[in-house]
Write a protein that holds these residues in place. Structure first.
Motif, short mmCIF file in Angstrom:
data_model
loop_
_atom_site.label_atom_id
_atom_site.label_comp_id
_atom_site.label_asym_id
_atom_site.label_seq_id
_atom_site.Cartn_x
_atom_site.Cartn_y
_atom_site.Cartn_z
N ASP A 1 0.83 -1.22 0.00
CA ASP A 1 0.00 0.00 0.00
C ASP A 1 0.86 1.26 0.00
N ALA A 2 1.98 1.20 0.74
CA ALA A 2 2.84 2.38 0.83
C ALA A 2 3.46 2.69 -0.53
N VAL A 3 3.86 1.63 -1.28
CA VAL A 3 4.41 1.84 -2.62
C VAL A 3 3.35 2.50 -3.50
N LYS A 4 2.14 2.00 -3.39
CA LYS A 4 1.01 2.53 -4.17
C LYS A 4 0.74 3.99 -3.84
N GLU B 1 13.16 7.09 -4.43
CA GLU B 1 13.37 7.74 -3.13
C GLU B 1 12.87 6.83 -2.01
N PHE B 2 11.67 6.28 -2.22
CA PHE B 2 11.06 5.43 -1.21
C PHE B 2 11.95 4.22 -0.91
N THR C 1 0.29 -4.00 -8.56
CA THR C 1 1.13 -2.91 -9.03
C THR C 1 1.07 -2.82 -10.56
N ALA C 2 1.16 -3.95 -11.23
CA ALA C 2 1.09 -3.96 -12.70
C ALA C 2 -0.28 -3.45 -13.16
N GLN C 3 -1.32 -3.84 -12.44
CA GLN C 3 -2.67 -3.40 -12.78
C GLN C 3 -2.77 -1.86 -12.71
N ARG C 4 -2.18 -1.27 -11.68
CA ARG C 4 -2.23 0.20 -11.57
C ARG C 4 -1.46 0.85 -12.69
#
Lengths: 207, 207
Positions: free
Chosen positions: A80-83, A109-110, A139-142
């Protein structure tokens, strides 16, 4: 390997109801990030987590049933944080390609600030394979959704989709491994610029 | 974690000297691939490996000192196999971009036929981090060398290098994960074509 409960069965009764509870749960999650990141899943312990968090052992069981469960929660929170980090980096009315550059720069950066994210998500491949796969599929879906927006706005070629989304994700993951985790002194602006130029117009010479 | 011996200290005396010895060593390596791929490093055992190979326990110790050592040899052999497969796919006088397409197509086939390669190399991140890092650094280095050839021949933009090499490697690894390991029914020719089109001229619309 973690025994999977379906999303419907996931314990929701253990979510904190007060601000103080939320702070304690967050302390445990942050401590678990350090504990799993440093020691790996097998050598990490609940005692190690509560020790780092400065909480009583009982507090752990108020929010989590087991080491497996906090690991699974942690993978979900890192995912979620990556998103969220990518979403925050997006600027309204940006071109689709600027959006990809912003998302990559934010991820680099993250990853530099949270190097343990690689070890934890990569270890999920063995400890909690379903969370591992879901992280990358989501992630790929986003990315694919962002590409679809870019097609609609006319910024991007209309014939791109899933293959390109997975290719972009892989590019970002390995640039993070190289330039955030293994070589943290890299110039992220320059890395993002070069990767984005490749994405935009490719690497063929313009003869 | 495996205790590292430097390349110079690596046991070379245990290399087989006869064809029969080479066949036995290869049987053990193949059996170890299946054993580590199925069970993971921690649950895999030397007995399990010799059982699969149909060799006596003593044969194992003729060629390897320990489970750690055969795992390290295996990561090295898989890394070499990826390298050789890509090299075999290259055709003389191919353009630099055709070379990248051939290398990707060959990797997708290889990963489909050897799905356990992902699990083994990914587990090296935890069991033998130096081999893990070396595998990716060497692979990126080879891609960068191919790009340098392409710049020399005039096929590729002169300003590309390490960033693009890591981006291409990441793209290939994740396309293999998605289209060889998780979705083995994919049309690899089409995946390679789409990824190569992105690499060649990007995803920006040609307005």
């Amino acid at each position: 390997m973690i025994t999977r409960t379906s999303a419907l069965e996931r314990p929701t009764t253990k979510q904190p109801r007060t601000d103080r509870g939320r702070r304690t749960r967050q302390k445990l999650i942050d401590a678990a990030t350090a504990e799993f990141g440093e020691k790996g899943f097998h050598d990490a312990s609940i005692i190690g987590i509560t020790g780092r968090a400065g909480t009583a052992l009982g507090s752990f069981y108020t929010y989590f049933d087991s080491k497996d469960e906090i690991f699974r929660s942690l993978v979900q929170e890192l995912s979620d944080a990556v998103k969220e980090r990518a979403a925050l980096a997006l600027v309204p009315n940006q071109s689709a390609l600027d959006a990809e550059r912003s998302a990559l720069a934010a991820f680099l950066e993250f990853a530099r600030d949270h190097k343990e994210i690689y070890r934890i998500i990569d270890e999920a491949e063995f400890v909690d394979p379903q969370s591992y796969r879901e992280h990358y599929e989501r992630t790929a879906q986003r990315i694919e959704e962002r590409l679809a927006e870019g097609i609609k706005s006319g910024d991007l070629r209309p014939d791109i989709g899933e293959v390109e989304a997975w290719a972009i994700m892989g590019m970002n993951v390995f640039l993070g491994l190289r330039f955030s985790v293994w070589g943290a002194d890299a110039d992220h602006t320059e890395v993002s610029r070069a990767a984005n130029a490749m994405l935009a117009t490719g690497i063929a010479s313009r003869r």
